[in-house]
Design a protein around this motif. Structure first.
Motif, PDB file in Angstrom:
ATOM      1  N   HIS A 270       0.830  -1.204   0.000  1.00 45.90           N
ATOM      2  CA  HIS A 270       0.000   0.000   0.000  1.00 45.90           C
ATOM      3  C   HIS A 270       0.868   1.259   0.000  1.00 45.90           C
ATOM      4  N   THR A 271       1.923   1.258   0.785  1.00 54.56           N
ATOM      5  CA  THR A 271       2.827   2.405   0.849  1.00 54.56           C
ATOM      6  C   THR A 271       3.522   2.629  -0.482  1.00 54.56           C
ATOM      7  N   CYS A 272       3.985   1.548  -1.096  1.00 55.83           N
ATOM      8  CA  CYS A 272       4.654   1.678  -2.406  1.00 55.83           C
ATOM      9  C   CYS A 272       3.704   2.205  -3.459  1.00 55.83           C
ATOM     10  N   GLU A 273       2.474   1.745  -3.449  1.00 55.85           N
ATOM     11  CA  GLU A 273       1.494   2.248  -4.405  1.00 55.85           C
ATOM     12  C   GLU A 273       1.215   3.722  -4.181  1.00 55.85           C
ATOM     13  N   ARG A 274       1.103   4.120  -2.917  1.00 57.79           N
ATOM     14  CA  ARG A 274       0.844   5.523  -2.594  1.00 57.79           C
ATOM     15  C   ARG A 274       2.025   6.400  -2.996  1.00 57.79           C
ATOM     16  N   MET A 275       3.232   5.928  -2.755  1.00 61.77           N
ATOM     17  CA  MET A 275       4.415   6.721  -3.102  1.00 61.77           C
ATOM     18  C   MET A 275       4.601   6.806  -4.616  1.00 61.77           C
ATOM     19  N   SER A 276       4.175   5.793  -5.349  1.00 63.51           N
ATOM     20  CA  SER A 276       4.385   5.805  -6.803  1.00 63.51           C
ATOM     21  C   SER A 276       3.532   6.844  -7.509  1.00 63.51           C
TER      22      SER A 276
ATOM     23  N   PHE B 293       7.629  11.975  -6.583  1.00 66.38           N
ATOM     24  CA  PHE B 293       8.220  10.742  -7.109  1.00 66.38           C
ATOM     25  C   PHE B 293       8.109  10.707  -8.635  1.00 66.38           C
ATOM     26  N   VAL B 294       6.966  11.133  -9.151  1.00 68.21           N
ATOM     27  CA  VAL B 294       6.784  11.200 -10.608  1.00 68.21           C
ATOM     28  C   VAL B 294       7.792  12.180 -11.200  1.00 68.21           C
ATOM     29  N   LYS B 295       7.994  13.311 -10.520  1.00 68.45           N
ATOM     30  CA  LYS B 295       8.978  14.303 -10.975  1.00 68.45           C
ATOM     31  C   LYS B 295      10.387  13.715 -10.966  1.00 68.45           C
ATOM     32  N   LEU B 296      10.721  12.968  -9.925  1.00 69.50           N
ATOM     33  CA  LEU B 296      12.029  12.316  -9.834  1.00 69.50           C
ATOM     34  C   LEU B 296      12.229  11.332 -10.984  1.00 69.50           C
ATOM     35  N   ARG B 297      11.240  10.515 -11.247  1.00 64.74           N
ATOM     36  CA  ARG B 297      11.353   9.544 -12.340  1.00 64.74           C
ATOM     37  C   ARG B 297      11.495  10.243 -13.686  1.00 64.74           C
ATOM     38  N   ARG B 298      10.748  11.331 -13.875  1.00 59.80           N
ATOM     39  CA  ARG B 298      10.822  12.065 -15.145  1.00 59.80           C
ATOM     40  C   ARG B 298      12.193  12.701 -15.318  1.00 59.80           C
ATOM     41  N   ARG B 299      12.722  13.315 -14.256  1.00 57.82           N
ATOM     42  CA  ARG B 299      14.059  13.919 -14.334  1.00 57.82           C
ATOM     43  C   ARG B 299      15.111  12.876 -14.677  1.00 57.82           C
ATOM     44  N   PHE B 300      15.027  11.721 -14.024  1.00 59.96           N
ATOM     45  CA  PHE B 300      15.992  10.663 -14.301  1.00 59.96           C
ATOM     46  C   PHE B 300      15.885  10.198 -15.745  1.00 59.96           C
ATOM     47  N   ALA B 301      14.655  10.009 -16.224  1.00 60.49           N
ATOM     48  CA  ALA B 301      14.463   9.533 -17.598  1.00 60.49           C
ATOM     49  C   ALA B 301      15.007  10.538 -18.608  1.00 60.49           C
ATOM     50  N   VAL B 302      14.772  11.820 -18.380  1.00 61.31           N
ATOM     51  CA  VAL B 302      15.271  12.843 -19.300  1.00 61.31           C
ATOM     52  C   VAL B 302      16.797  12.875 -19.263  1.00 61.31           C
TER      53      VAL B 302
ATOM     54  N   GLU C 297      14.274  13.857  -0.091  1.00 58.79           N
ATOM     55  CA  GLU C 297      13.023  14.435   0.400  1.00 58.79           C
ATOM     56  C   GLU C 297      11.909  13.382   0.418  1.00 58.79           C
ATOM     57  N   ILE C 298      11.837  12.588  -0.629  1.00 54.38           N
ATOM     58  CA  ILE C 298      10.823  11.537  -0.701  1.00 54.38           C
ATOM     59  C   ILE C 298      11.077  10.492   0.382  1.00 54.38           C
ATOM     60  N   ARG C 299      12.350  10.107   0.569  1.00 52.44           N
ATOM     61  CA  ARG C 299      12.699   9.132   1.603  1.00 52.44           C
ATOM     62  C   ARG C 299      12.359   9.661   2.986  1.00 52.44           C
ATOM     63  N   ASP C 300      12.672  10.937   3.250  1.00 55.31           N
ATOM     64  CA  ASP C 300      12.377  11.526   4.552  1.00 55.31           C
ATOM     65  C   ASP C 300      10.879  11.571   4.810  1.00 55.31           C
ATOM     66  N   ARG C 301      10.121  11.886   3.776  1.00 55.76           N
ATOM     67  CA  ARG C 301       8.663  11.920   3.938  1.00 55.76           C
ATOM     68  C   ARG C 301       8.130  10.529   4.271  1.00 55.76           C
ATOM     69  N   ALA C 302       8.669   9.517   3.618  1.00 57.34           N
ATOM     70  CA  ALA C 302       8.228   8.149   3.893  1.00 57.34           C
ATOM     71  C   ALA C 302       8.568   7.760   5.331  1.00 57.34           C
ATOM     72  N   CYS C 303       9.730   8.189   5.814  1.00 58.19           N
ATOM     73  CA  CYS C 303      10.109   7.881   7.192  1.00 58.19           C
ATOM     74  C   CYS C 303       9.221   8.627   8.177  1.00 58.19           C
TER      75      CYS C 303
ATOM     76  N   GLY D 133       8.303   1.918   8.153  1.00 58.34           N
ATOM     77  CA  GLY D 133       9.113   1.590   9.312  1.00 58.34           C
ATOM     78  C   GLY D 133      10.549   1.261   9.009  1.00 58.34           C
ATOM     79  N   ALA D 134      10.986   0.103   9.446  1.00 58.63           N
ATOM     80  CA  ALA D 134      12.391  -0.299   9.344  1.00 58.63           C
ATOM     81  C   ALA D 134      12.768  -0.730   7.936  1.00 58.63           C
ATOM     82  N   ARG D 135      11.833  -0.813   7.021  1.00 53.99           N
ATOM     83  CA  ARG D 135      12.150  -1.267   5.668  1.00 53.99           C
ATOM     84  C   ARG D 135      12.761  -0.172   4.809  1.00 53.99           C
ATOM     85  N   VAL D 136      12.730   1.073   5.267  1.00 50.82           N
ATOM     86  CA  VAL D 136      13.383   2.148   4.519  1.00 50.82           C
ATOM     87  C   VAL D 136      14.884   1.966   4.635  1.00 50.82           C
ATOM     88  N   VAL D 137      15.564   1.982   3.520  1.00 51.15           N
ATOM     89  CA  VAL D 137      17.008   1.781   3.530  1.00 51.15           C
ATOM     90  C   VAL D 137      17.666   3.092   3.892  1.00 51.15           C
TER      91      VAL D 137
END
Length: 147
Positions: A39-45, A50-59, A129-135, A141-145
């Motif tokens: 559920h968390t992964c779906e919400r973050m996607s 996150f969409v902006k991050l993926r677009r920047r990386f792709a470009v 920023e995305i990682r911090d928001r998820a934390c 929880g502890a699954r964030v690397v």
């Protein structure tokens, strides 16, 4: 038993839980944790950042691949069809072909450096920023690397 396929261990644990009885806590807790993670992964996607991050990386990735392939194909086509130009002597035993061939290595290193620099300035802060928001949400929880 060696498990080669993803999800096999979960199915085996569920079957073991059924053998042990319906009130098996660890199996249900694990299934609940996996559902929460999904559920968390779906919400973050679908998060705009996150969409902006993926677009920047792709470009960024696309531009670097285009530049690299453009340089390589130019060198390849010059080698195949402009032999007289590639044969021009620059110094005693150094010709244009040798300089352009060494230039391919230089281009590769420059593009790798540019990728790292752009990532550090543009992608990494957004990913952090995305990682911090998820934390902060404490959703995964502890699954964030951690770094």
């Amino acid at each position: 038993m060696v498990e080669y396929m993803e999800g096999t261990s979960g199915r085996r644990a569920e079957h073991e839980g059924e053998r042990n009885g319906p009130g098996d806590g660890p199996v249900r807790a694990r299934a609940r944790a996996e559902a929460d993670m999904t559920h968390t992964c779906e919400r973050m996607s679908v998060d705009p950042r996150f969409v902006k991050l993926r677009r920047r990386f792709a470009v960024q990735f696309s531009l670097l691949v285009i530049v690299f392939l453009g340089g390589y194909l130019t060198y390849l086509l010059l080698s195949a069809y402009a032999r007289d130009f590639m044969r021009v002597q620059i110094l005693d035993s150094i010709n244009v072909a040798l300089v352009l061939g060494i230039g391919q290595f230089l281009l590769t290193f420059v593009l790798a450096w540019a990728f790292g620099r752009f990532s550090a300035r543009s992608l990494d802060p957004l990913a952090e920023e995305i990682r911090d928001r998820a934390c902060e949400e404490d959703a995964i929880g502890a699954r964030v690397v951690n770094r």
